[in-house]
Design a protein around this motif. Structure first.
Motif, PDB file in Angstrom:
ATOM      1  N   ASP A 119       0.885  -1.166   0.000  1.00  0.00           N
ATOM      2  CA  ASP A 119       0.000   0.000   0.000  1.00  0.00           C
ATOM      3  C   ASP A 119       0.921   1.213   0.000  1.00  0.00           C
ATOM      4  OD1 ASP A 119      -1.345   2.208   1.416  1.00  0.00           O
ATOM      5  OD2 ASP A 119      -2.950   0.800   1.899  1.00  0.00           O
ATOM      6  N   GLY A 122      -0.573   6.578  -1.864  1.00  0.00           N
ATOM      7  CA  GLY A 122      -1.555   7.147  -0.939  1.00  0.00           C
ATOM      8  C   GLY A 122      -1.877   8.622  -1.143  1.00  0.00           C
ATOM      9  N   ASN A 124      -4.066  12.006  -1.870  1.00  0.00           N
ATOM     10  CA  ASN A 124      -5.428  12.380  -1.539  1.00  0.00           C
ATOM     11  C   ASN A 124      -6.044  13.047  -2.748  1.00  0.00           C
ATOM     12  OD1 ASN A 124      -5.144  11.428   1.142  1.00  0.00           O
ATOM     13  ND2 ASN A 124      -3.895  13.234   1.546  1.00  0.00           N
ATOM     14  N   TYR A 324     -10.030   7.360   9.869  1.00  0.00           N
ATOM     15  CA  TYR A 324      -8.883   6.826   9.108  1.00  0.00           C
ATOM     16  C   TYR A 324      -8.589   5.385   9.545  1.00  0.00           C
ATOM     17  CZ  TYR A 324      -4.108   7.141   7.046  1.00  0.00           C
ATOM     18  OH  TYR A 324      -2.964   6.966   6.317  1.00  0.00           O
ATOM     19  N   ASP A 328      -8.899   1.870   7.228  1.00  0.00           N
ATOM     20  CA  ASP A 328      -7.742   0.977   7.121  1.00  0.00           C
ATOM     21  C   ASP A 328      -8.081  -0.434   7.589  1.00  0.00           C
ATOM     22  OD1 ASP A 328      -5.628   2.060   5.750  1.00  0.00           O
ATOM     23  OD2 ASP A 328      -4.943   3.266   7.442  1.00  0.00           O
ATOM     24  N   GLN A 352       3.043   8.461  11.058  1.00  0.00           N
ATOM     25  CA  GLN A 352       1.823   7.644  11.143  1.00  0.00           C
ATOM     26  C   GLN A 352       2.070   6.305  11.858  1.00  0.00           C
ATOM     27  OE1 GLN A 352      -0.706   7.347   7.684  1.00  0.00           O
ATOM     28  NE2 GLN A 352      -0.132   9.370   6.926  1.00  0.00           N
TER      29      GLN A 352
HETATM   30  N1  ARG Z   1      -3.746   9.291   2.153  1.00  0.00           N
HETATM   31  C1  ARG Z   1      -2.882   9.119   3.273  1.00  0.00           C
HETATM   32  C2  ARG Z   1      -2.078  10.398   3.511  1.00  0.00           C
HETATM   33  O1  ARG Z   1      -1.966  11.230   2.634  1.00  0.00           O
HETATM   34  C3  ARG Z   1      -1.918   7.989   3.102  1.00  0.00           C
HETATM   35  C4  ARG Z   1      -2.564   6.628   2.981  1.00  0.00           C
HETATM   36  C5  ARG Z   1      -1.631   5.531   3.387  1.00  0.00           C
HETATM   37  N2  ARG Z   1      -2.229   4.241   3.350  1.00  0.00           N
HETATM   38  C6  ARG Z   1      -3.061   3.752   4.258  1.00  0.00           C
HETATM   39  N3  ARG Z   1      -3.585   2.571   4.073  1.00  0.00           N
HETATM   40  N4  ARG Z   1      -3.373   4.439   5.358  1.00  0.00           N
HETATM   41  O2  ARG Z   1      -1.546  10.559   4.591  1.00  0.00           O
END
Ligand code: ARG
Length: 588
Positions: A119, A122, A124, A324, A328, A352
């Motif tokens: 994954d 990522g 947005n 979030y 997930d 994260q």
């Molecule tokens: N969209 C998220 C960001 O910009 C990252 C996603 C990462 N992947 C996941 N499965 N949480 O921080």
């Protein structure tokens, strides 16, 4: 193929045994005094206690057994009891010939290949890609390729951030600007227009505007939250707008990732698991894992051995909204049901880490995964500017990915045209290829978890530990090979022979480390190991090149052997940069 160090160790173990000592003492490593020897074994020192004997006596006994070895040569016992040795030249040549004949240059393929999912990327949706997303894409792409090269199956999923508040913000701002759009007419029952009521450029401006407004205006933020809620609960017009936003953003994202040589197998996102969340949450409750705490649904994930506080994993907020963590978890559930992978890898900023710790623990506890499923988060560091602070534009804003790449392309193009050897079109094409190597190598050559300084001048340099230096070396080899063929000789049937000089042998020894290196890069998900290997390899090649007349060599069989070595060197470098995610031009 076995690893070269294992083969040498095996020989050493046999010698220990033949001399009447424990074979396990015969572990060989690369020499830490390359000025004295190529490899060493410290087993005699360890044996001294065991056999109550001076280590040098043991070392002498063992060395005597290796006098006629076909694997090592010049084996000497040195006070107080080291065993120093060089590699037998013919053995080394044979090892390289076998590498050259093997598709993976001696890397052994797994008996039972694993299935992995990664994954990464990522981004947005509708928010511009910024440098923070660059590392995830670059490192993730390389890890995916390493896993594949190592003979395992891996599916890469972009996991779009396509379901959050940013969507509500965009819809709210659109409504402010164009309240009469049919999408906002709740009594409308017909089809919606195929054409979006905004362009990509507008979309890119709408989000930051809306985000700015929501920070200042409480009522506006309320509206955006409500729009997000309406979208998620399936209001037709909102879903139709969402489809437009997705179509336009995804097309743009595809273009951006293609420029980066990054390819995803799946373009799924947070929105894909929306429908399975209620049942998942209900089951967590029914199974007794989830409980209500201050209105929210949570699962405890702390463990006795924790040294820091790990807060409960929140499944639903008090208003019933998903978070979030929820998407997930639901995505893990979906991935397990649809693909049943042995391992899941995630690539995000290391900030994260706590999020993934909670999600992984919760997934295990609630049995979304089986006990054997490996869950791995690779948290990477921040890309800083030369001032040591997170990378910004000159005016202090967040650097957009496109601008960053454009800056590097421009710098590279300047260098390419400096010599004036290339026409404009070729220079532009080449600059792009080399610029990508500069960005990717600059990133991948650092251990992922570390912060690093993005330094355009250093990254684009043709000298030192850089992508362009690697490409320059490959191009140099290609040009020698082309000249060799143009001279009427053929690359078919030529064979690597025993090295004639120290420089040649050093190069051959560097090459021989390939399978061990690649195995380590796979096991540790560590592209930086490949970078370190090719940098050493290029240095060894360039020393050899400067010390050796290759094309001017008069003895045809010697020349052919040099050329065969160059072919292998080039093929390995190309295989390595391919797994790093870039390629070499024909000329530069
Ligand atoms: N969209 C998220 C960001 O910009 C990252 C996603 C990462 N992947 C996941 N499965 N949480 O921080």
């Amino acid at each position: 193929m076995k690893k070269i160090l294992d083969l040498i160790s095996l020989q050493m173990q046999q010698a220990f045994e033949a001399a009447g000592y424990d074979a396990n003492l015969g572990k060989v490593t690369l020499s830490n005094r390359p000025d004295l020897c190529e490899y060493q074994c410290n087993g005699a020192m360890a044996g001294a206690k065991l056999y109550k004997k001076a280590p040098i006596m043991i070392a002498n006994d063992v060395a005597a057994k290796l006098a006629d070895s076909k694997v090592v040569e010049n084996v000497t016992a040195v006070a107080p009891g080291f065993l120093n040795m060089d590699l037998n030249k013919e053995f080394l040549a044979q090892f390289l010939r076998e590498m050259a004949a093997d598709e993976k240059f001696g890397l052994e393929m797994p008996q039972s290949p694993k299935k992995l999912m990664i994954d990464y990327g990522g981004p947005n949706v509708a928010k511009p890609l910024h440098v923070g997303h660059l590392r995830s894409a670059i490192i993730g792409e390389s890890i995916k390729r390493i896993v594949r090269y190592a003979g395992h199956e891996i599916i890469g999923d972009i996991h779009l951030g396509d379901w959050g508040l940013q969507m509500g913000l965009i819809i709210t701002e659109l409504q402010e600007r164009q309240p009469d759009l049919v999408y906002f007419d709740e009594s409308y029952e017909g089809d919606y227009p195929a054409e979006a009521p905004f362009t990509l450029a507008e979309l890119e401006e709408i989000y930051p505007t809306a985000s700015g407004k929501s920070k200042e205006d409480e009522a506006y933020k309320e509206k955006a939250l409500e729009a997000t809620f309406k979208l998620q609960s399936g209001v037709r017009g909102y879903r139709a707008l969402w489809n437009h936003i997705m179509a336009i953003s995804v097309a743009d994202l595809k273009k951006n990732y293609a420029n980066l040589n990054v390819e995803f197998d799946l373009w799924k996102g947070e929105s894909d698991v929306h429908d399975i969340i209620p049942a998942m949450a209900q089951k967590m409750k029914d199974d007794g894992y989830a409980y209500m705490s201050e209105g929210a649904l949570v699962v405890d994930v702390k463990e006795e051995t924790d040294t820091k506080e790990i807060p409960p994993c929140m499944i639903l907020k008090s208003d019933g909204a998903a978070l979030y963590t929820t998407t997930d978890l639901a995505t893990i559930k979906e991935r397990m049901e649809e693909y049943n992978p042995d391992k899941l890898i995630y690539l995000t900023d290391k900030r994260q880490s706590l999020h993934f710790e909670q999600v992984f623990r919760c997934a295990r506890k609630t049995k979304l995964v089986s006990p054997e499923t490996e869950l791995m988060h690779i948290g990477f560091g921040t890309m800083n500017g030369k001032d040591g602070k997170p990378f910004k534009t000159r005016d202090g804003g967040v650097m957009r990915l496109e601008h960053l790449l454009a800056d590097i392309n421009a710098e590279m193009l300047r260098k390419m045209t400096e010599g004036g050897k290339m026409d404009a079109a070729e220079a532009e094409e080449t600059a792009k290829i080399v610029a990508l190597s500069a960005v990717k190598y600059g990133d991948l050559s650092n251990q992922a978890s570390k912060d690093y300084v993005f330094d355009i001048d250093r990254f684009t340099s043709f000298e030192g530990d850089t992508g362009p230096y690697i490409l320059y070396t490959i191009v140099r080899i290609k040009s020698i090979l082309t000249k060799y063929v143009q001279g009427g000789a053929s690359l078919d049937g030529i064979q690597i022979q025993a090295p004639l000089t120290k420089h040649q042998k050093d190069l051959m020894i560097e090459i021989s480390k390939f399978n061990a290196m690649m195995e380590g890069a796979y096991e540790e998900c560590a592209p930086h190991k490949i970078c370190a290997y090719i940098y050493d390899l290029c240095n060894a090649f360039n020393s050899f090149y400067h010390e050796t007349k290759i094309l001017a060599e008069e003895d045809e069989s010697k020349k052919a052997s040099f050329i065969a070595l160059l072919v292998l060197c080039k093929e390995i470098l190309e295989a390595c940069i391919d797994v790093l995610g870039f390629e070499a031009p024909e000329r530069m």
